[in-house]
Design a protein around this motif. Sequence first.
Motif, PDB file in Angstrom:
ATOM      1  N   PRO A 161     -20.118  -4.213 -14.858  1.00 37.74           N
ATOM      2  CA  PRO A 161     -22.017  -3.715 -14.244  1.00 37.74           C
ATOM      3  C   PRO A 161     -22.344  -4.723 -13.412  1.00 37.74           C
ATOM      4  O   PRO A 161     -22.221  -5.851 -14.082  1.00 37.74           O
ATOM      5  CB  PRO A 161     -22.544  -3.507 -15.221  1.00 37.74           C
ATOM      6  CG  PRO A 161     -22.013  -3.942 -16.318  1.00 37.74           C
ATOM      7  CD  PRO A 161     -20.639  -4.069 -16.876  1.00 37.74           C
TER       8      PRO A 161
ATOM      9  N   PRO B 292     -24.078  -4.876 -21.527  1.00 34.72           N
ATOM     10  CA  PRO B 292     -22.924  -5.639 -19.650  1.00 34.72           C
ATOM     11  C   PRO B 292     -21.661  -6.539 -20.659  1.00 34.72           C
ATOM     12  O   PRO B 292     -20.810  -7.339 -19.645  1.00 34.72           O
ATOM     13  CB  PRO B 292     -23.760  -6.386 -18.936  1.00 34.72           C
ATOM     14  CG  PRO B 292     -24.566  -7.247 -20.015  1.00 34.72           C
ATOM     15  CD  PRO B 292     -24.937  -5.768 -21.851  1.00 34.72           C
TER      16      PRO B 292
ATOM     17  N   THR C  88     -23.468   0.814 -10.769  1.00 34.13           N
ATOM     18  CA  THR C  88     -22.580   1.296 -11.378  1.00 34.13           C
ATOM     19  C   THR C  88     -22.654   2.101 -12.578  1.00 34.13           C
ATOM     20  O   THR C  88     -21.834   2.650 -13.205  1.00 34.13           O
ATOM     21  CB  THR C  88     -23.091  -0.472 -12.232  1.00 34.13           C
ATOM     22  OG1 THR C  88     -23.447  -1.601 -10.896  1.00 34.13           O
ATOM     23  CG2 THR C  88     -21.709  -1.012 -13.176  1.00 34.13           C
TER      24      THR C  88
ATOM     25  N   VAL D 166     -29.152  -2.862 -14.942  1.00 36.53           N
ATOM     26  CA  VAL D 166     -28.053  -3.014 -14.369  1.00 36.53           C
ATOM     27  C   VAL D 166     -27.992  -1.967 -13.162  1.00 36.53           C
ATOM     28  O   VAL D 166     -29.201  -1.161 -13.045  1.00 36.53           O
ATOM     29  CB  VAL D 166     -27.211  -2.318 -15.530  1.00 36.53           C
ATOM     30  CG1 VAL D 166     -26.044  -2.306 -14.791  1.00 36.53           C
ATOM     31  CG2 VAL D 166     -26.751  -3.009 -16.592  1.00 36.53           C
TER      32      VAL D 166
END
Length: 224
Positions: free
Chosen positions: A112, A83, A221, A217
């Motif tokens: 994200p 990320p 996303t 996550v």
Amino acid sequence: VAFGMGIDKPDVRWVIHYNLPQNLESYYQEIGRAGRDGQPADTMLFFTFADVRFIKERVEKENQNKELLESKLDRLIQYAISPVCRRKTLLSYFGEYLDQDCGNCDVCTNPPEVFDGTEIAQKALSAVHWTKGQANMNLLIGVLRGLQFREIFESGFNEIKTYGAGKDLSHKDWQSYLEQLIHQGYLDIALEENLKITLTDASKLVIGPQRQMVSLVRLATIEA
């Protein structure tokens, strides 16, 4: 395959990987074929968990430098799911550091959304523990969702503590979260044992006394 033949055109605008390369060295060299004229160029990387499994199977057949190859693959996976700014992540692998994010990669333009997934991770790791590493991904998801598969009842997995503990999540959700846990090193896949999911040493940090937080996550996303 064409990269091995050498591409010296200065005005390549796109480099697309339709599957996962074996390491970051190869990936960096290959995306470097784009934009050699100094003009803007783009790269795109597609990969699935099947790519990871395929490369791991090839690495398992190596007689030398197996640990090094596995380590390089792990770093590539970390890059792919990171990320953090991809340019910053990629350059740091080669010992170069950026003070600021690049502002151009997908992470910078569409960051994200990460959340505290510790409870999800604990349920998953606990299920792997109580199934004694004898379940592959589909079976493990069935146990977490409390499904009534014949294999679950024949194995007695319907009697473990975490049977049905994740019934609030869909099969697709669990698959994604389990893959994230594998990529983060909390779970592993026993390639030589029909792809059964097993715990790693890092698992103890989550289900042991430390209770380390696990970031995941959000699926919306990923899918976006």
